[in-house]
Design an enzyme around this catalytic site. Structure first.
Site, PDB file in Angstrom:
ATOM      1  CE1 TYR A   1      -4.128  -1.881   0.342  1.00 14.89           C
ATOM      2  CE2 TYR A   1      -2.703  -3.359   1.574  1.00 14.89           C
ATOM      3  CZ  TYR A   1      -3.882  -3.122   0.902  1.00 14.89           C
ATOM      4  OH  TYR A   1      -4.819  -4.127   0.789  1.00 14.89           O
TER       5      TYR A   1
ATOM      6  CG  ASN B   1     -10.448  -1.824  -8.268  1.00 11.58           C
ATOM      7  OD1 ASN B   1     -11.025  -1.318  -9.219  1.00 11.58           O
ATOM      8  ND2 ASN B   1      -9.483  -2.708  -8.416  1.00 11.58           N
TER       9      ASN B   1
ATOM     10  CB  CYS C   1      -7.359  -3.982  -5.893  1.00 14.93           C
ATOM     11  SG  CYS C   1      -8.816  -4.995  -6.194  1.00 14.93           S
ATOM     12  CG  HIS C   2      -5.370  -9.611  -7.609  1.00 17.16           C
ATOM     13  ND1 HIS C   2      -5.960  -8.959  -8.669  1.00 17.16           N
ATOM     14  CD2 HIS C   2      -4.370 -10.365  -8.125  1.00 17.16           C
ATOM     15  CE1 HIS C   2      -5.340  -9.315  -9.787  1.00 17.16           C
ATOM     16  NE2 HIS C   2      -4.363 -10.163  -9.491  1.00 17.16           N
TER      17      HIS C   2
ATOM     18  CD  GLU D   1      -1.969 -11.882 -11.327  1.00 20.28           C
ATOM     19  OE1 GLU D   1      -1.027 -11.187 -10.898  1.00 20.28           O
ATOM     20  OE2 GLU D   1      -3.093 -11.419 -11.589  1.00 20.28           O
TER      21      GLU D   1
END
Length: 164
Positions: A95, A118, A126-127, A153
């Site tokens: 953040y 979001n 945002c993940h 990912e």
């Protein structure tokens, strides 16, 4: 507003669009509900490209999205959401990293609040925002989905402090 719903490895997603572009991606359960959906019309053909790109992402064939986006928020929220799009597939930022990128290193809590609101998760990733200690913190679809997306990912479990 046009919408469509479809199954994914993380459950049913609802996507919604207006003429300007994609407005919402909703999980089966959302921390911040968007409220009334009166007047929404189901039209899979209007959202075909968004649905296909999301399914390609889940199938492992897409790392970036190429869609017209039309999120609605405050100027600060929109700035944070645009910044999220800079986080590469398979990478994470804290953040604090996002706060520095938007030009205010002290705005960590405000970034967290904007991140939580979001309207286009996954596409505006945002993940990929985690705690400075590597912990999975906050996610509108729930921490198990956040963990799934990061692992999908290629972010290894050892890179994350799993507090779930």
């Amino acid at each position: 507003m046009w919408y469509d719903e479809f199954a994914t490895p993380i459950g049913k997603l609802t996507i919604a669009s207006e003429t300007e572009g994609l407005r919402h991606i909703l999980f089966e359960t959302n921390r911040h509900d968007i409220g009334e959906r009166t007047g929404w019309k189901r039209d899979a053909s209007a959202l075909r490209e968004a649905r296909e790109q999301l399914l390609e992402y889940f199938a492992g064939g897409r790392r970036r999205f190429d869609l017209a986006l039309a999120p609605v928020g405050t100027p600060f929220q929109c700035k944070v959401w645009r910044t999220l799009a800079e986080i590469e597939f398979g990478s994470t930022w804290s953040y604090g990293d996002v706060a520095r990128r938007v030009g205010d290193a002290k705005a960590v809590r405000a970034v967290g609040a904007a991140n939580g609101r979001n309207p286009l998760p996954i596409i505006l990733p945002c993940h990929r925002v985690i705690g400075s200690d590597g912990s999975l913190t906050g996610f509108g679809g729930g921490l198990p989905i956040k963990q799934f997306l990061l692992e999908h990912e290629g972010v290894r479990r050892g890179q994350l402090a799993l507090g779930i």
